[in-house]
Enzyme design. Structure first.
Site, mmCIF file in Angstrom:
data_model
loop_
_atom_site.group_PDB
_atom_site.id
_atom_site.type_symbol
_atom_site.label_atom_id
_atom_site.label_comp_id
_atom_site.label_asym_id
_atom_site.label_seq_id
_atom_site.Cartn_x
_atom_site.Cartn_y
_atom_site.Cartn_z
ATOM 1 N N ARG A 110 0.880 -1.180 0.000
ATOM 2 C CA ARG A 110 0.000 0.000 0.000
ATOM 3 C C ARG A 110 0.915 1.227 0.000
ATOM 4 O O ARG A 110 1.692 1.429 0.924
ATOM 5 C CB ARG A 110 -0.900 -0.001 1.240
ATOM 6 N N HIS A 137 -7.299 0.656 -6.397
ATOM 7 C CA HIS A 137 -7.505 -0.217 -5.221
ATOM 8 C C HIS A 137 -8.143 -1.519 -5.729
ATOM 9 O O HIS A 137 -9.309 -1.816 -5.447
ATOM 10 C CB HIS A 137 -8.397 0.501 -4.210
ATOM 11 N N GLN A 140 -10.039 -4.099 -3.470
ATOM 12 C CA GLN A 140 -11.350 -3.638 -3.004
ATOM 13 C C GLN A 140 -12.433 -4.011 -4.009
ATOM 14 O O GLN A 140 -13.486 -4.543 -3.648
ATOM 15 C CB GLN A 140 -11.312 -2.109 -2.810
ATOM 16 N N ASP A 226 -17.252 6.958 -1.499
ATOM 17 C CA ASP A 226 -16.019 6.828 -0.705
ATOM 18 C C ASP A 226 -15.770 8.183 -0.045
ATOM 19 O O ASP A 226 -16.431 9.177 -0.375
ATOM 20 C CB ASP A 226 -14.867 6.418 -1.651
ATOM 21 N N CYS A 266 -16.321 1.305 0.593
ATOM 22 C CA CYS A 266 -15.135 0.496 0.919
ATOM 23 C C CYS A 266 -14.742 0.611 2.391
ATOM 24 O O CYS A 266 -14.057 -0.266 2.899
ATOM 25 C CB CYS A 266 -13.969 0.876 0.010
ATOM 26 N N ARG A 294 -13.351 -8.985 1.682
ATOM 27 C CA ARG A 294 -11.937 -8.721 1.398
ATOM 28 C C ARG A 294 -11.108 -9.955 1.764
ATOM 29 O O ARG A 294 -10.191 -10.356 1.051
ATOM 30 C CB ARG A 294 -11.429 -7.508 2.215
HETATM 31 N N1 NVA Z 1 -9.969 6.416 -1.335
HETATM 32 C C1 NVA Z 1 -9.594 6.031 0.002
HETATM 33 C C2 NVA Z 1 -9.789 4.572 0.203
HETATM 34 C C3 NVA Z 1 -9.443 4.071 1.574
HETATM 35 C C4 NVA Z 1 -9.615 2.592 1.713
HETATM 36 C C5 NVA Z 1 -8.154 6.431 0.249
HETATM 37 O O1 NVA Z 1 -7.329 6.258 -0.665
HETATM 38 O O2 NVA Z 1 -7.841 6.927 1.337
HETATM 39 N N1 CP Z 2 -11.215 -0.373 2.478
HETATM 40 C C1 CP Z 2 -9.944 -0.441 2.904
HETATM 41 O O1 CP Z 2 -9.011 -0.683 2.114
HETATM 42 O O2 CP Z 2 -9.790 -0.236 4.236
HETATM 43 P P1 CP Z 2 -8.436 -0.014 5.050
HETATM 44 O O3 CP Z 2 -7.917 1.357 4.662
HETATM 45 O O4 CP Z 2 -8.850 -0.073 6.488
HETATM 46 O O5 CP Z 2 -7.449 -1.065 4.676
#
Ligand code: NVA
Ligand code: CP
Length: 312
Positions: A110, A137, A140, A226, A266, A294
């Site tokens: 990540r 993502h 997801q 989101d 998500c 997930r």
């Molecule tokens: N769009 C959000 C998703 C978090 C799971 C982010 O990138 O923070």
């Molecule tokens: N939806 C998701 O990826 O959650 P986290 O940021 O908690 O991993």
């Protein structure tokens, strides 16, 4: 093996890295893995395999689902983050990839720019999975589409409505629509529209943009949204709160969608910002199944990347 680039592994860096046929396999396999898990059946195809998880941003679901998932498959998972590894002190990503991929069997990352994970993968000896980047993502949406199928059957030909920011999760829905042949209605505030090139799209045939979020929700089979401000964009928070005020999924939006429409998010969610409590905690919401899936979907993904297609 020399220190040269190693590119003969399959990775999951963006949704379009897999074909529709591979997704069909993964959704079917997720079903098998989930059912066995619910029956408390031991399933250890990845015994003695090690997953390394590298987090440059916060996470609850992604970390937990990968770590628990790898243990449930009989393997081990190791958590690294930027703060207390050399990654935060400027070690080149190519060097980190060479070293990390010699000590494990599969890597999940990540991070910020997609370019970082692409560079890592091109120097990795083992499969690399995108656990979220600024652009995408894919894990997801793998889980989200499985969740849709579980509740409503095949997604081909359906309409998914995206309300809010054209972010990593939105981009991935758009890629999935092209691959799996469904439509996405997108409504973003002005200035936050889809960038097809950044989204990695082949064209514009599978999405339509709507200035009015209510219009975008009309006849939708699934409404999803989101956070207004994704990780890494916190400096824009005040500006975004003003721009996104009318892009809150509420009962009026759900009313114009199909009566059997689902709501997904998500997570993490901010009730009263991108969605009302009435919707996310209401009868059309499947967010808890979505989060749980997930785990099952990523177990199928890791098994596939390491062992290929399995039966039974
Ligand atoms: N769009 C959000 C998703 C978090 C799971 C982010 O990138 O923070
Ligand atoms: N939806 C998701 O990826 O959650 P986290 O940021 O908690 O991993």
């Amino acid at each position: 093996m020399s220190g040269a680039h190693v590119m003969n592994h399959k990775h999951f860096l963006q949704f379009r890295d897999f074909t529709a046929d591979e997704f069909d396999y993964l959704f079917a396999r997720t079903r098998v893995i989930k059912d066995r898990f619910k029956r408390y059946e031991k399933h250890h195809p990845l015994a003695d395999r090690t997953l390394v998880m590298i987090f440059e941003k916060a996470s609850t679901r992604t970390r937990l689902s990968f770590e628990a998932g790898m243990q449930q498959l009989g393997g081990a998972a190791i958590y690294l983050n930027t703060r207390d590894s050399q990654l935060g002190r400027g070690e080149p990503v190519e060097d980190a990839a060479q070293v990390i991929s010699r000590m494990c069997d599969i890597v999940m990352i990540r991070t910020f720019e997609q370019d970082i994970i692409e560079r890592f993968a091109s120097h990795s000896r083992v499969p690399v999975i995108n656990g979220l980047t600024n652009e995408y993502h894919p894990c997801q949406i793998l889980a989200d589409i499985f969740t849709f199928i579980e509740h409503r059957g095949p997604i081909a030909g359906k309409t998914v409505t995206w309300i809010g920011d054209s972010n990593n999760v939105c981009n991935t829905w758009l890629q999935a629509a092209e691959l799996l042949d469904f439509n996405v209605h997108v409504s973003t505030p002005p200035g936050y529209e889809v960038e097809p090139e950044r989204a990695g799209l082949f064209g514009t045939s599978h999405f339509e943009e709507f200035p009015d979020p209510i219009e975008a929700c009309r006849s939708a089979d699934l409404v999803t949204t989101d956070v207004w401000t994704s990780m890494g964009f916190e400096a824009e928070n005040d500006e975004r709160r003003r721009a996104f005020a009318d892009w809150c999924v509420d009962a009026d939006m759900m009313r114009v969608a199909r009566p059997e429409a689902l709501f997904m998010h998500c997570l993490p969610a901010h009730r009263g910002e991108e969605v009302t409590a009435e919707v996310i905690d209401g009868p059309q919401s499947v967010v808890w199944d979505e989060a749980e899936n997930r785990l099952h979907a990523q177990k199928a993904l890791m098994e596939y990347l390491l062992l290929g297609r399995l039966e039974g």
